[in-house]
Design a protein around this motif. Structure first.
Motif, mmCIF file in Angstrom:
data_model
loop_
_atom_site.group_PDB
_atom_site.id
_atom_site.type_symbol
_atom_site.label_atom_id
_atom_site.label_comp_id
_atom_site.label_asym_id
_atom_site.label_seq_id
_atom_site.Cartn_x
_atom_site.Cartn_y
_atom_site.Cartn_z
ATOM 1 N N GLN A 246 0.974 -7.001 -37.846
ATOM 2 C CA GLN A 246 0.403 -5.424 -37.961
ATOM 3 C C GLN A 246 1.442 -4.540 -38.854
ATOM 4 O O GLN A 246 0.799 -3.844 -39.499
ATOM 5 C CB GLN A 246 0.210 -4.892 -36.716
ATOM 6 N N GLU A 247 2.750 -4.848 -38.599
ATOM 7 C CA GLU A 247 3.616 -4.094 -39.443
ATOM 8 C C GLU A 247 3.672 -4.530 -40.799
ATOM 9 O O GLU A 247 3.609 -3.472 -41.875
ATOM 10 C CB GLU A 247 5.039 -4.425 -38.826
ATOM 11 N N SER A 248 3.435 -5.562 -41.103
ATOM 12 C CA SER A 248 3.209 -6.000 -42.562
ATOM 13 C C SER A 248 1.980 -5.580 -43.170
ATOM 14 O O SER A 248 1.830 -5.327 -44.288
ATOM 15 C CB SER A 248 3.496 -7.554 -42.739
ATOM 16 N N ALA A 249 1.028 -5.819 -42.328
ATOM 17 C CA ALA A 249 -0.455 -5.108 -42.761
ATOM 18 C C ALA A 249 -0.316 -3.517 -43.276
ATOM 19 O O ALA A 249 -0.688 -3.182 -44.051
ATOM 20 C CB ALA A 249 -1.591 -5.560 -41.879
ATOM 21 N N ASN A 250 0.515 -2.873 -42.170
ATOM 22 C CA ASN A 250 0.612 -1.421 -42.186
ATOM 23 C C ASN A 250 1.274 -1.237 -43.649
ATOM 24 O O ASN A 250 0.955 -0.333 -44.512
ATOM 25 C CB ASN A 250 1.405 -0.882 -41.327
ATOM 26 N N ARG A 251 2.551 -2.058 -43.980
ATOM 27 C CA ARG A 251 3.037 -1.881 -45.363
ATOM 28 C C ARG A 251 2.198 -2.052 -46.534
ATOM 29 O O ARG A 251 2.404 -1.484 -47.455
ATOM 30 C CB ARG A 251 4.393 -2.716 -45.370
ATOM 31 N N ASN A 252 1.534 -3.144 -46.190
ATOM 32 C CA ASN A 252 0.597 -3.626 -47.622
ATOM 33 C C ASN A 252 -0.416 -2.477 -47.510
ATOM 34 O O ASN A 252 -0.642 -2.090 -48.937
ATOM 35 C CB ASN A 252 -0.012 -4.754 -47.109
ATOM 36 N N ALA A 253 -1.068 -1.874 -46.734
ATOM 37 C CA ALA A 253 -2.011 -0.895 -46.600
ATOM 38 C C ALA A 253 -1.310 0.453 -47.408
ATOM 39 O O ALA A 253 -1.898 0.973 -48.349
ATOM 40 C CB ALA A 253 -2.732 -0.542 -45.412
#
Length: 247
Positions: free
Chosen positions: A32-39
């Motif tokens: 979720q953290e990596s997805a947030n950063r990508n977003a």
């Protein structure tokens, strides 16, 4: 622009279970953290949506574990969007050892909701216009209604949960990983102590909020497979439906 998010993590003690393996909730939190950063890199992060009156909501998630990393091991997590549709955006994840070995992989389906109406809306144009990375090999799209969602079954185990303050995220509803932790904590002792998850498939049905009372249920479907349901105690509405496979 198109972005593949790549993050490197060294596993800390609180991210591992009693056997030193990375826990599923810890892995999902890092995803979720990596997805947030990508977003954020794409300009579609939480703050970007909130400023326009929207929020993200996870609808489907499937995780397959090939090998578990252990305490102190350094891993690499990759994530990227694979497809943007009228109502959904699809995102894949890859968990790699430092030598490139594929340890786990996941695919997910997300929707956008109106903060004011708390209802799904079509994907806004500023999200629809994003470009997915070139050269990726997307995992198959998850079915919106997997077969287990309509399989009739009766729970053999049940646990009641009261939603606490620290299970609420920035969208003011229960964080999707909290449900998975409650689901796993409700498993029988023998399964938790002698097996590990090979695959977990999740369908998120509706929101729940601070102080809600939830009923966490499960039943054995096959020797290595369980069905799960989390429902609101008062209304009986399904919050989460899931199937887990263990080895």
């Amino acid at each position: 622009m198109a972005f593949i998010q790549t993050d490197t993590f060294t596993l800390r003690g609180y991210e591992c279970d009693a056997f030193g393996r990375m826990s599923i909730p810890a892995l999902m939190n890092l995803m979720q953290e990596s997805a947030n950063r990508n977003a954020v890199a794409y300009g579609i992060g939480i703050a970007d949506l909130v400023s326009r009156g929207f929020g993200w909501m996870l609808m489907r998630f499937n995780l397959r574990m090939h090998e578990y990393p252990r305490y102190g091991q350094t891993v690499q997590l990759q994530t990227y969007p694979t497809l943007v549709e009228k109502y959904f955006i699809h995102r894949d994840f890859r968990l790699l050892a430092d030598d490139g070995t594929l340890l786990g992989e996941a695919t997910s389906t997300w929707l956008v909701f109106s903060i004011e109406k708390r209802a799904m809306v079509p994907m806004p144009d500023f999200i629809r216009s994003l470009s997915v990375p070139a050269g990726i090999d997307p995992q198959p799209k998850l079915p919106a209604k997997p077969a287990f969602q309509t399989t009739p079954w009766q729970p053999t185990d049940e646990k009641l949960v009261t939603v606490g303050w620290f299970s609420i995220d920035q969208n003011h509803h229960v964080n999707n990983v909290a449900y998975v932790q409650w689901l796993l904590e409700a498993m029988d002792n023998e399964t938790l102590q002698t097996r590990e998850i090979a695959e977990i498939d999740l369908v998120y049905r509706t929101e729940s909020h601070w102080n809600d009372q939830l009923r966490v249920q499960s039943a054995l479907e096959a020797p290595d497979t369980f069905l799960h349901r989390i429902e609101q105690q008062e209304s009986g509405k399904d919050v989460l439906l899931a199937r887990s496979r263990w080895r």
